[in-house]
Design an enzyme around this catalytic site. Structure first.
Site, short mmCIF file in Angstrom:
data_model
loop_
_atom_site.label_atom_id
_atom_site.label_comp_id
_atom_site.label_asym_id
_atom_site.label_seq_id
_atom_site.Cartn_x
_atom_site.Cartn_y
_atom_site.Cartn_z
CE LYS A 134 -0.80 -0.80 4.95
NZ LYS A 134 -1.84 -1.05 5.97
CB ILE A 166 -3.84 -10.93 8.95
CG1 ILE A 166 -2.66 -10.32 9.72
CG2 ILE A 166 -4.60 -11.91 9.83
CD1 ILE A 166 -3.08 -9.48 10.92
CD GLU A 217 -9.39 2.64 10.09
OE1 GLU A 217 -9.29 1.64 9.37
OE2 GLU A 217 -9.99 3.67 9.73
NE ARG A 262 -10.60 10.62 7.75
CZ ARG A 262 -11.32 9.52 7.68
NH1 ARG A 262 -12.48 9.44 8.33
NH2 ARG A 262 -10.92 8.49 6.96
CB VAL A 282 -17.97 7.41 7.11
CG1 VAL A 282 -19.36 7.18 6.51
CG2 VAL A 282 -17.10 8.19 6.14
#
Length: 443
Positions: free
Chosen positions: A158, A203, A275, A293, A296
């Protein structure tokens, strides 16, 4: 406490912030693009300022225009919502330099967590578990192959500075690594991020579970429970719930404690999210990233804790003390209602001919549109968030089935049929699912 807040965002999150701002007796200032002129959030604000054309670079992402709008309207604080400027450290600093209140963490905290490699290293130093991975940026394919061999396949590839699952890919061998590396590099260039790539041990059968934290003005960091965000398409969340049905009380306690350490490590203030990836079989977890932040999916935490997270953000930003009981009670699930094809998940904008929201006990709808509005192709296709609360997960699923069936949207394509399909999927109903669920549903 400041007396006016400019919301530097649009759609459902702008409406949601305006609701709390006005409910606290403060003045709400909206900014909007030409494409959004007819949306409800523009009318519901006390004052609204046109920024420019639909192109975000000429409206919502034009820093000078947003700051000028705050100056001209006398707004004393800026709330960025999520997306756009919400995790932009330079904009946060510009807000402070303009003598305004930034409703979010310090620019330095945003900067530290914005680089995934730096964030990993910081978290590891703070005693937060991280997956085996790269401690330095990877910029060349040969270097990536060497690191992948050291970490061990499969590896997640990523962008070091990307978000929202952009450019992510899984490599099982050297050949697929080369493809994933090229894909991530292209994504980094396309979205203007750092060209650096991060590799981490992948994972299998993972759950994506995040912890809501709130950093108070006095330096205390609270953990307000977790949310399971494992229902994803293209590495992007579609359905979230709290509490997670896939972790034990012992694992939950460890994750919440680690999230508090993560917040303390960067002197976090305001609402943020730590996360994690959970190995469902081993009942263990590793740090994934920190979102500096409002998320959602924050309504599911609000429903199970009774805490208005936007109000808490405002009070922390104003330097006020915040006292709350964050003990979660009951269960909540959020369904993101997108203007998209429910099979392939491609955007399907259009004019809304009919819009009827469900109601009933435990049902909350945060929407950005009404009948007659048009979902344009210029922004994320999220139209609304259907949130359902109840005493137990089984009760919530029953209520959710009725709520999804009672939500009518005609005109744009929408993913409500997918939500109904999910609620009848035995894997989801049992709670024993992982991030591969949607792919299996579409295979």
């Amino acid at each position: 406490m400041f007396d006016s807040v400019l919301i530097a965002n649009r759609g459902e999150i702008a409406r949601r912030i305006i609701r709390t701002v006005r409910g606290m007796g403060l003045r709400a200032v909206a900014v909007y693009s030409e494409a959004d002129a007819d949306l409800p959030f523009v009318r519901e604000a006390d004052e609204a300022v046109l920024l420019g054309p639909a192109n975000p670079a000429q409206s919502y992402l034009d820093q000078e225009k947003v700051l000028l709008a705050a100056k001209e309207t006398g707004a004393q604080a800026i709330h960025p919502g999520y997306g756009f400027f919400s995790e932009n450290a330079d904009f946060a600093q510009a807000v402070l330099d303009a003598g305004l209140v930034w409703i979010g963490p310090a620019p330095e905290a945003i900067r530290q967590m914005g680089d995934k490699i730096n964030a990993r290293n910081l978290m590891e130093e703070a005693g937060v578990p991280v997956a085996a991975g790269t401690r330095e940026p990877v910029t060349e394919p040969a270097e990536a192959a060497k690191e992948a061999a050291r970490i061990g396949y499969p590896v997640m590839v990523k962008t070091a500075g990307g978000g929202g699952g952009i450019g992510m890919g899984v490599a099982y061998d050297e050949e697929s690594l080369a493809k994933a590396f090229e894909q991530a590099s292209r994504a980094a260039a396309r979205f203007g991020g750092t060209p650096a790539i991060l590799l981490e041990r992948y994972i299998e059968r993972a759950r994506h579970v995040e912890v809501q934290i709130l950093g108070l003005a006095d330096g205390t960091v609270l953990a307000l429970g977790e949310r399971d965000c494992s229902v994803q398409r293209r590495h992007q969340k579609v359905v979230e719930e709290s509490p997670s049905p896939g972790i034990t009380p012992e694992l939950r306690a460890r994750m919440l404690a680690a999230a508090v350490r993560a917040g303390e490590a960067v002197g976090y203030r305001g609402a943020g999210t730590v996360e994690c990836l959970v190995d469902a079989d081993a009942q263990d977890f590793v740090f994934l990233e920190m979102n500096t932040r409002l998320q959602v999916e924050h309504p599911v935490t609000e429903l199970v804790t009774g805490v208005d997270l936007v109000a808490a953000q405002l009070r922390v930003a104003a330097g006020e003390s915040v006292t709350l009981d964050a003990t979660p009670k009951g269960h909540a699930i959020e369904f993101r209602v997108y203007a998209e094809d429910p099979k392939r998940f491609f955007p399907g904008p259009g004019k809304i001919a009919e819009w009827r929201e469900p109601a009933g006990e435990g049902v909350r709808v945060d929407s950005g549109y009404l009948e007659g509005n048009t979902v344009t192709p210029f922004y994320d296709p999220l139209m609304a968030k259907l949130c359902v609360y109840g005493a137990t997960r089984a009760e919530v699923i029953e209520r959710a089935r009725a709520a999804v069936a009672g939500f009518t949207v005609t005109g744009p394509k929408n993913n409500l049929p997918f939500c109904a399909e999910l609620l009848d999927r035995a894997e989801f109903v049992s709670g024993d699912y992982d991030t591969g669920l949607v792919s299996r549903m579409r295979s």
